[in-house]
Design an enzyme around this catalytic site. Structure first.
Site, PDB file in Angstrom:
ATOM      1  N   CYS A  88       1.009  -1.243   0.170  1.00 42.15           N
ATOM      2  CA  CYS A  88       0.014   0.054   0.085  1.00 42.15           C
ATOM      3  C   CYS A  88       0.840   1.188   0.012  1.00 42.15           C
ATOM      4  CB  CYS A  88      -0.788  -0.006   1.439  1.00 42.15           C
ATOM      5  SG  CYS A  88      -1.830  -1.392   1.565  1.00 42.15           S
TER       6      CYS A  88
HETATM    7  N1  SAJ Z   1       6.485   2.211   8.871  1.00 39.68           N
HETATM    8  C1  SAJ Z   1       7.448   3.578   9.053  1.00 39.68           C
HETATM    9  N2  SAJ Z   1       6.881   4.342   9.953  1.00 39.68           N
HETATM   10  C2  SAJ Z   1       5.891   4.357  10.576  1.00 39.68           C
HETATM   11  C3  SAJ Z   1       4.633   3.624  10.183  1.00 39.68           C
HETATM   12  C4  SAJ Z   1       5.134   2.426   9.218  1.00 39.68           C
HETATM   13  O1  SAJ Z   1       8.557   3.097   8.852  1.00 39.68           O
HETATM   14  O2  SAJ Z   1       5.723   5.207  11.438  1.00 39.68           O
HETATM   15  C5  SAJ Z   1       6.756   1.397   7.573  1.00 39.68           C
HETATM   16  C6  SAJ Z   1       6.416  -0.092   8.141  1.00 39.68           C
HETATM   17  O3  SAJ Z   1       7.744  -0.568   8.789  1.00 39.68           O
HETATM   18  C7  SAJ Z   1       6.069  -0.546   6.811  1.00 39.68           C
HETATM   19  C8  SAJ Z   1       5.441   0.402   6.007  1.00 39.68           C
HETATM   20  O4  SAJ Z   1       5.939   1.781   6.717  1.00 39.68           O
HETATM   21  O5  SAJ Z   1       7.219  -1.355   6.221  1.00 39.68           O
HETATM   22  C9  SAJ Z   1       4.067   0.190   5.842  1.00 39.68           C
HETATM   23  O6  SAJ Z   1       3.512   0.332   7.251  1.00 39.68           O
HETATM   24  P1  SAJ Z   1       1.858   0.297   7.504  1.00 39.68           P
HETATM   25  O7  SAJ Z   1       1.947   0.044   9.158  1.00 39.68           O
HETATM   26  O8  SAJ Z   1       1.479   1.298   6.898  1.00 39.68           O
HETATM   27  O9  SAJ Z   1       1.518  -1.172   6.981  1.00 39.68           O
HETATM   28  P2  SAJ Z   1       0.426  -1.272   5.585  1.00 39.68           P
HETATM   29  O10 SAJ Z   1       1.153  -1.271   4.652  1.00 39.68           O
HETATM   30  O11 SAJ Z   1      -0.171  -2.676   6.148  1.00 39.68           O
HETATM   31  O12 SAJ Z   1      -0.648  -0.149   5.791  1.00 39.68           O
HETATM   32  C10 SAJ Z   1      -1.923  -0.428   6.269  1.00 39.68           C
HETATM   33  C11 SAJ Z   1      -2.509   0.764   5.166  1.00 39.68           C
HETATM   34  N3  SAJ Z   1      -3.893   0.283   5.361  1.00 39.68           N
HETATM   35  C12 SAJ Z   1      -4.576   0.162   4.203  1.00 39.68           C
HETATM   36  O13 SAJ Z   1      -4.115   0.592   2.889  1.00 39.68           O
HETATM   37  C13 SAJ Z   1      -5.861  -0.296   3.766  1.00 39.68           C
HETATM   38  C14 SAJ Z   1      -2.586   1.844   5.737  1.00 39.68           C
HETATM   39  O14 SAJ Z   1      -3.544   2.768   5.202  1.00 39.68           O
HETATM   40  C15 SAJ Z   1      -2.693   1.943   7.411  1.00 39.68           C
HETATM   41  O15 SAJ Z   1      -2.441   3.349   7.792  1.00 39.68           O
HETATM   42  C16 SAJ Z   1      -1.869   1.253   7.930  1.00 39.68           C
HETATM   43  O16 SAJ Z   1      -2.035  -0.047   7.383  1.00 39.68           O
HETATM   44  C17 SAJ Z   1      -1.842   1.049   9.387  1.00 39.68           C
HETATM   45  O17 SAJ Z   1      -2.343   2.183   9.908  1.00 39.68           O
HETATM   46  O18 SAJ Z   1      -1.496   0.276  10.097  1.00 39.68           O
END
Ligand code: SAJ
Length: 427
Positions: free
Chosen positions: A261
């Protein structure tokens, strides 16, 4: 007894399978279609391959799973939940989505509704899906068929938010389609379903919310690189800023941004806007910053090796391949970029990913620690959070590069054990 309305869910991954189970639970006759015969065989055998879905739920469901779209004949609604990745050149890859539309096209009849849940950039419904349906079936969206876009918001591994209780937005090809889509999703989901004024608006919401996350991560990643040189602990500064009860939303620096995403969706908007003459400089800059974090992480290791005067070739244990903790999903994972930079810099690398044994060099943590002179933590799995100084000393590991800052609270203990510790934006 009234016949149940029939819904077909196309694409049974982490989005489609929970949705199909929910539709059946809500009283719809549900068909689940996926082109992957292996997935269908598992589902027919009552086995779930989605971490968040127990096999018991699949086993007790009455859903008809099939690789043959014909099974979805006579469905009144087709909900498409297939991946929308990017190509090597980071351009939107709509092939799976177009493939799903081609698969259902022979079944489409006037009066039916097609819902797209896959993440797409503004314009895909109007410029791709509607013309494709017309060319394949001769049917007009609006006059003959209703088209709705209700972007998925599944968050893999999230124990609180799931397909039942996450608010959604929804756009329709006409006021009637909007009404019909809202009615369906209000039946399926116990959360707010916000009507948007158009398909384009609904498409824009999803790419905007995920771009919002990407730029906020890029912000703290840039701070981390700056504060690494200033000797300021960026995580403590973020904690401090987060005491502000409004207008601040903490994000955390790391060795990179992975998943299907966050690193992908901004490119959908960047490319679409570029086609229409606008350059999203800020979104692209955020992507550039996040995409350079793996290299920055390896540079931290190189500094540590120089300071610790380790002899080359230094052996590195790369802990984690998944893009986020607690899941076995390595799509767009920065761990692979770290591995590439490590090898290019002359390091020997052994990976350990407990959630994806098939891709893990080491079969357990001891094996990778025994190999390593230095470790790089690329995923914040709990097993890595529990690492102890004694464990590392026992295997003669000398350096820790904490790519997810998961050992931050206990870093002094590692330093007291004469281990070299550095994190992203804190040391
Ligand atoms: N990450 C960071 N720093 C942060 C948050 C995340 O480096 O503060 C990195 C994570 O390690 C990962 C990547 O970003 O590698 C994505 O992390 P994520 O927590 O956003 O996980 P996703 O990709 O599963 O994102 C989903 C998304 N959901 C949908 O698209 C429906 C996103 O919109 C959500 O915000 C996210 O989950 C969430 O909030 O957990």
């Amino acid at each position: 007894m009234a016949t149940k309305e029939k819904i077909a869910v196309i694409g049974l991954g982490y989005v489609g399978l929970p949705l199909a189970l929910l539709a059946e639970e809500r009283g719809f006759a549900t068909v689940g279609v996926d082109v992957d015969g292996g997935k269908i065989a598992k589902l027919q055998a009552g086995v779930s391959y989605i971490d968040d879905i127990p096999s018991t739920a699949v086993k007790k469901s009455g859903i008809v799973f099939s690789a043959d779209a014909e099974t979805a004949k006579d469905a009144s609604v087709f909900i498409v939940c297939v991946p929308t990745p990017v190509t090597e050149k980071r351009l939107p890859d709509l092939k799976p989505l177009e493939g799903a539309v081609r698969m259902i096209a022979p079944l489409l009849k006037p009066g039916m509704m097609v819902v797209i849940e896959s993440t797409i950039n503004p314009g895909v419904c109007d410029d791709v899906i509607i013309p494709l349906i017309k060319s394949l079936t001769g049917l007009d969206v609006t006059n003959d068929l209703d088209l709705v876009h209700c972007p998925e918001r599944i968050n893999p591994g999230d124990s609180k938010w799931n397909v039942r209780n996450i608010n959604r937005v929804l756009g329709g090809s006409s006021p009637q389609a909007l009404e019909r889509g809202l009615k369906l999703y209000c039946k399926l989901i116990e959360a707010e379903i916000k009507p948007m004024q158009s398909l384009k608006e609904a498409e824009a919401v999803k790419v905007v919310e995920n771009s919002f996350r990407d730029i906020n991560i890029a912000f703290v990643n840039e701070l981390a690189m700056s504060f690494n040189t200033l000797g300021i602990d960026v995580e403590r500064v973020i904690e401090g800023a987060a005491t502000k009860p409004f207008a601040f939303m903490p994000h955390h620096p790391g060795c990179g941004v992975g998943g299907h995403c966050i690193p992908v969706d901004p490119y959908y908007l960047i490319e679409y806007s570029k086609e229409h003459g606008f350059e999203h400089r800020f979104l692209r800059l955020a992507r550039n910053i996040n995409e350079q974090m793996p290299k920055f992480t390896v540079e931290l290791l190189q500094d540590a090796v120089a300071q610790a005067k380790l002899k080359h070739p230094v052996k590195v244990g790369l802990l984690g391949l998944s893009y986020k903790p607690g899941v076995g999903d390595d799509r767009e994972s920065p761990a692979y970029d770290i591995q590439k930079h490590l090898l290019e810099a002359g390091f020997e690398v052994k990976t350990f990913e407990p959630f994806i044994p098939a891709k893990s060099d080491a079969s357990d943590l001891d094996e990778v620690l025994e190999f390593a002179d230095a470790i790089v933590i690329a995923t914040g799995h709990d097993v890595f959070k529990d690492l102890s100084p004694a464990q590392l000393k026992q295997h003669d590991v000398r350096i820790i590069v904490d790519g997810r800052n998961v050992l931050r609270e206990r870093k002094q203990a590692f330093k007291d054990a004469a281990l070299y510790y550095v994190g992203i934006g804190q040391r």
